[in-house]
Design an enzyme around this catalytic site. Structure first.
Site, PDB file in Angstrom:
ATOM      1  N   HIS A  60      22.241  -8.214  65.074  1.00  0.00           N
ATOM      2  CA  HIS A  60      21.470  -9.295  65.675  1.00  0.00           C
ATOM      3  C   HIS A  60      20.061  -9.374  65.102  1.00  0.00           C
ATOM      4  O   HIS A  60      19.504  -8.371  64.674  1.00  0.00           O
ATOM      5  CB  HIS A  60      21.365  -9.096  67.187  1.00  0.00           C
ATOM      6  CG  HIS A  60      22.682  -9.064  67.878  1.00  0.00           C
ATOM      7  ND1 HIS A  60      22.868  -8.416  69.072  1.00  0.00           N
ATOM      8  CD2 HIS A  60      23.886  -9.602  67.565  1.00  0.00           C
ATOM      9  CE1 HIS A  60      24.124  -8.557  69.465  1.00  0.00           C
ATOM     10  NE2 HIS A  60      24.767  -9.260  68.563  1.00  0.00           N
ATOM     11  N   LYS A  70      11.414  -4.065  66.808  1.00  0.00           N
ATOM     12  CA  LYS A  70      11.966  -3.343  67.952  1.00  0.00           C
ATOM     13  C   LYS A  70      11.687  -1.849  67.821  1.00  0.00           C
ATOM     14  O   LYS A  70      11.686  -1.309  66.713  1.00  0.00           O
ATOM     15  CB  LYS A  70      13.484  -3.534  68.030  1.00  0.00           C
ATOM     16  CG  LYS A  70      13.928  -4.968  68.235  1.00  0.00           C
ATOM     17  CD  LYS A  70      15.443  -5.093  68.174  1.00  0.00           C
ATOM     18  CE  LYS A  70      15.872  -6.537  68.333  1.00  0.00           C
ATOM     19  NZ  LYS A  70      17.329  -6.690  68.173  1.00  0.00           N
ATOM     20  N   TYR A 130      14.932  -0.686  74.570  1.00  0.00           N
ATOM     21  CA  TYR A 130      14.138  -1.032  73.399  1.00  0.00           C
ATOM     22  C   TYR A 130      13.020  -2.008  73.729  1.00  0.00           C
ATOM     23  O   TYR A 130      13.134  -2.853  74.593  1.00  0.00           O
ATOM     24  CB  TYR A 130      15.008  -1.557  72.258  1.00  0.00           C
ATOM     25  CG  TYR A 130      15.839  -2.781  72.550  1.00  0.00           C
ATOM     26  CD1 TYR A 130      15.436  -4.043  72.130  1.00  0.00           C
ATOM     27  CD2 TYR A 130      17.054  -2.670  73.225  1.00  0.00           C
ATOM     28  CE1 TYR A 130      16.215  -5.164  72.374  1.00  0.00           C
ATOM     29  CE2 TYR A 130      17.840  -3.776  73.472  1.00  0.00           C
ATOM     30  CZ  TYR A 130      17.404  -5.023  73.048  1.00  0.00           C
ATOM     31  OH  TYR A 130      18.181  -6.128  73.303  1.00  0.00           O
ATOM     32  N   ASP A 166      29.857 -11.857  68.353  1.00  0.00           N
ATOM     33  CA  ASP A 166      29.824 -10.892  67.251  1.00  0.00           C
ATOM     34  C   ASP A 166      31.101 -10.932  66.417  1.00  0.00           C
ATOM     35  O   ASP A 166      31.070 -10.688  65.217  1.00  0.00           O
ATOM     36  CB  ASP A 166      29.567  -9.483  67.784  1.00  0.00           C
ATOM     37  CG  ASP A 166      28.142  -9.319  68.292  1.00  0.00           C
ATOM     38  OD1 ASP A 166      27.264 -10.112  67.894  1.00  0.00           O
ATOM     39  OD2 ASP A 166      27.902  -8.394  69.085  1.00  0.00           O
TER      40      ASP A 166
END
Length: 179
Positions: A60, A70, A130, A166
């Site tokens: 992603h 991130k 995250y 996905d």
């Protein structure tokens, strides 16, 4: 905290100091003053996910102007974490880095903006947390195919649990790369 440069330009592996005794442990998972020499981003959003074993989430990313850096860590369980460098001007463009993050090893990965990111849960009830440098923006989200031959990532699994998004993700060869 130990901060190491990986073999991918600007992708960092962080290992916090953990102070453990018979009561449990204490660690500082993030300190802006201690990381600001290498991590310039300000984090604006924290996310958490729980995954069963063999769930694969990724690869992603968000497109500019909503691209996200991130800082990824596992609270419980373990993952195979993967980041792919999509920055055209980078010396490591198209290359990937993978590392096992776990609640036990407490390691973290800093993934700069311009990377695709994903992970495979290696245990049931794995909790991932995250920090993000930009807010989530649904219209800017892109999924690249987790098993794209152009990335040549050995996930150690051929039939992971995937979302429809996905499963139908875009191939790198057709991705209009803004980075």
């Amino acid at each position: 905290m130990i901060i190491e440069q990986t073999n991918i330009q600007d992708l960092l592996l962080l290992t916090p100091n953990v102070y453990a005794d018979e009561r449990g442990y204490f660690m500082e998972s993030y300190n802006q003053k201690k990381t600001e020499v290498l991590i310039k981003e300000k984090f604006v959003q924290d996310n958490e996910s729980v995954s069963k074993k063999n769930v694969l989430r990724g690869l992603h990313l968000q497109l500019p102007p909503f691209a996200q850096a991130k800082l990824v860590r596992v609270i419980k369980g373990s993952i195979l974490d993967v980041a792919v460098d999509l920055r055209k001007e980078s010396s490591t463009y198209g290359q990937h880095f993978k590392h096992v993050l776990s609640g036990e090893n407490k390691k973290q990965i800093f993934v700069p903006a311009g990377f695709a990111h994903g992970f495979l849960s290696l245990e049931d009830d794995t909790i991932l947390s995250y920090k993000c440098s930009e807010y989530y923006h649904a219209k800017s989200e892109v999924s690249l195919l987790w098993n794209d031959p152009d990335f040549d990532i050995d996930w150690g699994i051929t039939d992971p649990i995937l979302t429809e998004k996905d499963r139908l993700a875009e191939k790198f060869v057709t991705f209009e790369n803004p980075f």
